[in-house]
Design a protein around this motif. Structure first.
Motif, PDB file in Angstrom:
ATOM      1  N   ARG A   1      -5.580   2.061   8.427  1.00 51.95           N
ATOM      2  CA  ARG A   1      -7.036   1.883   8.391  1.00 51.95           C
ATOM      3  C   ARG A   1      -7.406   1.416   6.985  1.00 51.95           C
ATOM      4  NH1 ARG A   1      -6.254   6.298  11.743  1.00 51.95           N
ATOM      5  NH2 ARG A   1      -7.438   6.269  13.701  1.00 51.95           N
ATOM      6  N   ILE A   2      -8.259   0.418   6.906  1.00 50.56           N
ATOM      7  CA  ILE A   2      -8.672  -0.074   5.596  1.00 50.56           C
ATOM      8  C   ILE A   2      -9.591   0.947   4.938  1.00 50.56           C
ATOM      9  CG2 ILE A   2      -9.942  -1.870   4.356  1.00 50.56           C
ATOM     10  CD1 ILE A   2      -8.983  -3.856   6.430  1.00 50.56           C
ATOM     11  N   HIS A   3      -9.170   1.432   3.781  1.00 52.79           N
ATOM     12  CA  HIS A   3      -9.976   2.409   3.040  1.00 52.79           C
ATOM     13  C   HIS A   3     -11.017   1.694   2.186  1.00 52.79           C
ATOM     14  CE1 HIS A   3     -10.888   5.246  -0.262  1.00 52.79           C
ATOM     15  NE2 HIS A   3     -10.709   6.173   0.657  1.00 52.79           N
ATOM     16  N   HIS A   4     -10.574   0.731   1.400  1.00 52.77           N
ATOM     17  CA  HIS A   4     -11.510  -0.092   0.640  1.00 52.77           C
ATOM     18  C   HIS A   4     -10.832  -1.375   0.179  1.00 52.77           C
ATOM     19  CE1 HIS A   4      -9.669   1.794  -3.033  1.00 52.77           C
ATOM     20  NE2 HIS A   4      -9.824   0.571  -3.471  1.00 52.77           N
ATOM     21  N   VAL A   5     -11.646  -2.372  -0.066  1.00 47.85           N
ATOM     22  CA  VAL A   5     -11.200  -3.624  -0.675  1.00 47.85           C
ATOM     23  C   VAL A   5     -12.165  -3.932  -1.806  1.00 47.85           C
ATOM     24  CG1 VAL A   5     -10.800  -6.092  -0.369  1.00 47.85           C
ATOM     25  CG2 VAL A   5     -10.279  -4.512   1.500  1.00 47.85           C
ATOM     26  N   SER A   6     -11.634  -4.293  -2.950  1.00 54.96           N
ATOM     27  CA  SER A   6     -12.480  -4.647  -4.085  1.00 54.96           C
ATOM     28  C   SER A   6     -11.940  -5.933  -4.708  1.00 54.96           C
ATOM     29  CB  SER A   6     -12.482  -3.521  -5.132  1.00 54.96           C
ATOM     30  OG  SER A   6     -13.229  -3.899  -6.268  1.00 54.96           O
ATOM     31  N   ILE A   7     -12.822  -6.927  -4.868  1.00 54.88           N
ATOM     32  CA  ILE A   7     -12.432  -8.205  -5.466  1.00 54.88           C
ATOM     33  C   ILE A   7     -13.332  -8.465  -6.656  1.00 54.88           C
ATOM     34  CG2 ILE A   7     -12.123 -10.681  -5.094  1.00 54.88           C
ATOM     35  CD1 ILE A   7     -11.861 -10.081  -2.101  1.00 54.88           C
ATOM     36  N   ASP A   8     -12.746  -8.550  -7.840  1.00 52.13           N
ATOM     37  CA  ASP A   8     -13.486  -8.822  -9.066  1.00 52.13           C
ATOM     38  C   ASP A   8     -13.146 -10.239  -9.504  1.00 52.13           C
ATOM     39  OD1 ASP A   8     -14.235  -9.049 -11.830  1.00 52.13           O
ATOM     40  OD2 ASP A   8     -14.409  -6.874 -11.909  1.00 52.13           O
TER      41      ASP A   8
ATOM     42  N   VAL B   1      -7.948   0.102  14.098  1.00 54.84           N
ATOM     43  CA  VAL B   1      -6.707   0.472  13.426  1.00 54.84           C
ATOM     44  C   VAL B   1      -5.847  -0.772  13.299  1.00 54.84           C
ATOM     45  CG1 VAL B   1      -4.614   1.883  13.515  1.00 54.84           C
ATOM     46  CG2 VAL B   1      -6.797   2.823  14.327  1.00 54.84           C
ATOM     47  N   GLY B   2      -5.356  -1.038  12.070  1.00 55.17           N
ATOM     48  CA  GLY B   2      -4.522  -2.206  11.830  1.00 55.17           C
ATOM     49  C   GLY B   2      -5.316  -3.494  11.929  1.00 55.17           C
ATOM     50  N   LEU B   3      -4.585  -4.602  12.051  1.00 52.47           N
ATOM     51  CA  LEU B   3      -5.184  -5.915  12.260  1.00 52.47           C
ATOM     52  C   LEU B   3      -4.320  -6.665  13.264  1.00 52.47           C
ATOM     53  CD1 LEU B   3      -6.229  -7.263   8.750  1.00 52.47           C
ATOM     54  CD2 LEU B   3      -7.739  -6.834  10.672  1.00 52.47           C
ATOM     55  N   PRO B   4      -4.935  -7.300  14.262  1.00 49.42           N
ATOM     56  CA  PRO B   4      -4.126  -8.031  15.249  1.00 49.42           C
ATOM     57  C   PRO B   4      -3.377  -9.184  14.598  1.00 49.42           C
ATOM     58  CG  PRO B   4      -6.478  -8.495  15.520  1.00 49.42           C
ATOM     59  CD  PRO B   4      -6.373  -7.368  14.541  1.00 49.42           C
ATOM     60  N   GLY B   5      -2.074  -9.258  14.894  1.00 52.94           N
ATOM     61  CA  GLY B   5      -1.281 -10.377  14.418  1.00 52.94           C
ATOM     62  C   GLY B   5      -0.741 -10.275  13.017  1.00 52.94           C
ATOM     63  N   VAL B   6      -1.049  -9.182  12.288  1.00 53.53           N
ATOM     64  CA  VAL B   6      -0.549  -9.060  10.916  1.00 53.53           C
ATOM     65  C   VAL B   6       0.974  -8.916  10.940  1.00 53.53           C
ATOM     66  CG1 VAL B   6      -0.529  -7.603   8.863  1.00 53.53           C
ATOM     67  CG2 VAL B   6      -2.677  -8.089  10.013  1.00 53.53           C
ATOM     68  N   PRO B   7       1.697  -9.730  10.160  1.00 55.44           N
ATOM     69  CA  PRO B   7       3.156  -9.730  10.225  1.00 55.44           C
ATOM     70  C   PRO B   7       3.798  -8.571   9.466  1.00 55.44           C
ATOM     71  CG  PRO B   7       2.414 -11.326   8.610  1.00 55.44           C
ATOM     72  CD  PRO B   7       1.175 -10.766   9.239  1.00 55.44           C
ATOM     73  N   ILE B   8       3.521  -7.353   9.888  1.00 51.26           N
ATOM     74  CA  ILE B   8       4.120  -6.177   9.260  1.00 51.26           C
ATOM     75  C   ILE B   8       5.253  -5.683  10.159  1.00 51.26           C
ATOM     76  CG2 ILE B   8       3.736  -3.781   8.570  1.00 51.26           C
ATOM     77  CD1 ILE B   8       0.890  -4.490   7.895  1.00 51.26           C
ATOM     78  N   PRO B   9       6.479  -5.619   9.650  1.00 52.67           N
ATOM     79  CA  PRO B   9       7.590  -5.137  10.476  1.00 52.67           C
ATOM     80  C   PRO B   9       7.419  -3.661  10.831  1.00 52.67           C
ATOM     81  CG  PRO B   9       8.276  -5.402   8.186  1.00 52.67           C
ATOM     82  CD  PRO B   9       6.901  -5.984   8.285  1.00 52.67           C
ATOM     83  N   ASP B  10       7.439  -3.351  12.101  1.00 52.85           N
ATOM     84  CA  ASP B  10       7.294  -1.963  12.546  1.00 52.85           C
ATOM     85  C   ASP B  10       8.117  -1.791  13.818  1.00 52.85           C
ATOM     86  OD1 ASP B  10       6.489   0.643  12.962  1.00 52.85           O
ATOM     87  OD2 ASP B  10       4.357   0.218  12.709  1.00 52.85           O
TER      88      ASP B  10
END
Length: 426
Positions: free
Chosen positions: A90-97, A51-60
């Motif tokens: 939770r990451i649902h999906h990532v798509s890079i074109d 769940v989440g990502l360690p260290g991500v700078p999201i204010p909470d």
């Protein structure tokens, strides 16, 4: 071979890009190295349900400006508003074109909680107290349009964030005489609160994402050359150029066809073609790319006869294949204890043209061979290339220790060494 390019891009698109987001206070202030963040992320994705990502700078919690909602003969003023739960995604999906230069990231959050104080006033009464709004089953999406700026670095050109809850529940305390009035407007009030805070969240997300992409992209190599001469040398040394194709025979109606001593030259002329795309679903990254060759040259011995050996013709043939194109799909779990896997491979051959030598009398058998041999050559080449290419790619993938390679490169980065290590194959 070309897997160097696939895997370098693949890894940058997964763990490294996650680390870029996480390094909001890294090497510049000397407090913590990039390697420490990356190691934390690698360990994070070894969990069953990260769940989440360690260290991500999201204010909470995130502070929200005051809101004012008009009601009959009065208004409701909401202050001290804070939003909780943004980091628990939770990451649902990532798509890079890479062709369209678009990155699409979607996350889910079980709950977002809004808490604050309210003051409700009408001409006849007033009430105040704390309130809670619960946004359930929230789906968030960030779409970023990218571009390569003049120095070759990747930049975020346009970013849009959207969030959408499946259900909104509200609870106001201390309503007193306004209880019946406010209960009647709870649905519209809940939607008003969400509609008011959604643009603010989106604006904050857009700004933060743009800064992080533009800042971190300059710290990593973005250029991947269209072809690599050292890879071509490897192909030649391993006996793939020129390449002897196994003998092939088949029966077509009354005719038997045999192709022997077939040689193909030019497979080492491969280069990347078409689009490159990446998707992340269920904690697994899938990289999709195509490589192609330039025009290939070939020779073969052929023999065509009527079944039963009543009559036959034989000779040699020179042929050209306009191109060979290979589409490759490689998967890598974010749990880097797992090896990368070749998910699928698609082989495509361009137009084949033949020129006969030693055909002899131009009778109906030779005429038949002129019409049928290009297709026979196509089947022969496809059978000869598809399985060996697939087997060889997976063999090379099995040599790679993904976690070791990532850590080796980020430790080099921490020391100021930008000569990153590529995958080593057997």
């Amino acid at each position: 071979m070309f897997l160097n390019e696939i895997l370098v891009i693949l890894l940058i698109a997964t763990v490294t890009k996650s680390a870029e987001i996480a390094t909001n206070a890294t090497v510049e202030d000397g407090e913590q190295k990039l390697a420490e963040y990356v190691r934390a992320i690698l360990n994070h994705y070894k969990q069953k349900d990260p769940v989440g990502l360690p260290g991500v700078p999201i204010p909470d919690p995130m502070d929200i400006p005051p809101l004012n909602y008009p009601i009959t003969l009065g208004s409701i003023k909401m202050t001290n508003i804070k939003l909780y739960g943004l980091k628990d995604f939770r990451i649902h999906h990532v798509s890079i074109d890479m062709a369209k230069m678009i990155a699409d990231v979607a996350v889910t959050m079980e709950n977002l909680i809004v808490r604050g104080n309210y003051t409700a006033k009408t001409l006849f009464s007033s009430s105040k107290g704390p309130y809670t709004v619960k946004l359930k089953e929230v789906y968030g999406q960030v779409v970023a349009k990218l571009r390569v700026e003049s120095e070759g670095y990747l930049e975020a050109e346009e970013i849009k964030t959207k969030i959408n809850p499946k259900q909104i529940d509200m609870k106001f305390e201390g309503l007193g005489g306004l209880a019946s009035l406010l209960q009647n407007i709870m649905n519209s009030l809940g939607k008003f609160i969400f509609d008011s805070i959604e643009p603010y969240i989106s604006k904050q997300s857009d700004a933060m994402t743009r800064v992080e992409i533009n800042k971190r992209s300059r710290e990593f190599p973005q250029r991947f050359p269209n072809s690599r001469s050292n890879h071509r040398q490897i192909v030649r040394k391993q006996g793939y150029d020129p390449y002897e194709i196994p003998d092939y025979n088949t029966t077509l109606g009354l005719f038997s066809v045999e192709m022997t001593h077939t040689w193909l030259t030019g497979l080492s002329s491969f280069h990347r073609v078409g689009n490159i795309s990446f998707t992340l679903v269920n904690h697994t990254v899938e990289g999709n790319m195509e490589i192609g060759t330039q025009r290939l040259q070939g020779t073969a011995n052929w023999e065509i006869g009527i079944v039963g050996g009543l009559l036959s013709r034989s000779g040699t043939v020179k042929f050209t294949v306009e191109y060979v194109k290979v589409g490759v799909i490689v998967r890598q779990s974010l749990d880097t204890r797992n090896k990368p896997e070749l998910q699928d491979i698609q082989l495509e051959l361009g137009n084949i043209q033949v020129r006969f030598d030693g055909a002899g009398t131009l009778d109906y058998i030779v005429e038949f061979s002129v019409n049928v041999l290009p297709n026979v050559l196509r089947y022969q080449i496809m059978d000869a290339l598809e399985s060996p290419v697939k087997r060889r790619i997976q063999e090379e993938l099995n040599y790679i220790n993904v976690e070791e390679m990532i850590m080796e490169n980020v430790e080099k980065y921490d020391k100021g060494d930008m000569n990153f290590t590529l995958p080593k194959f057997g």
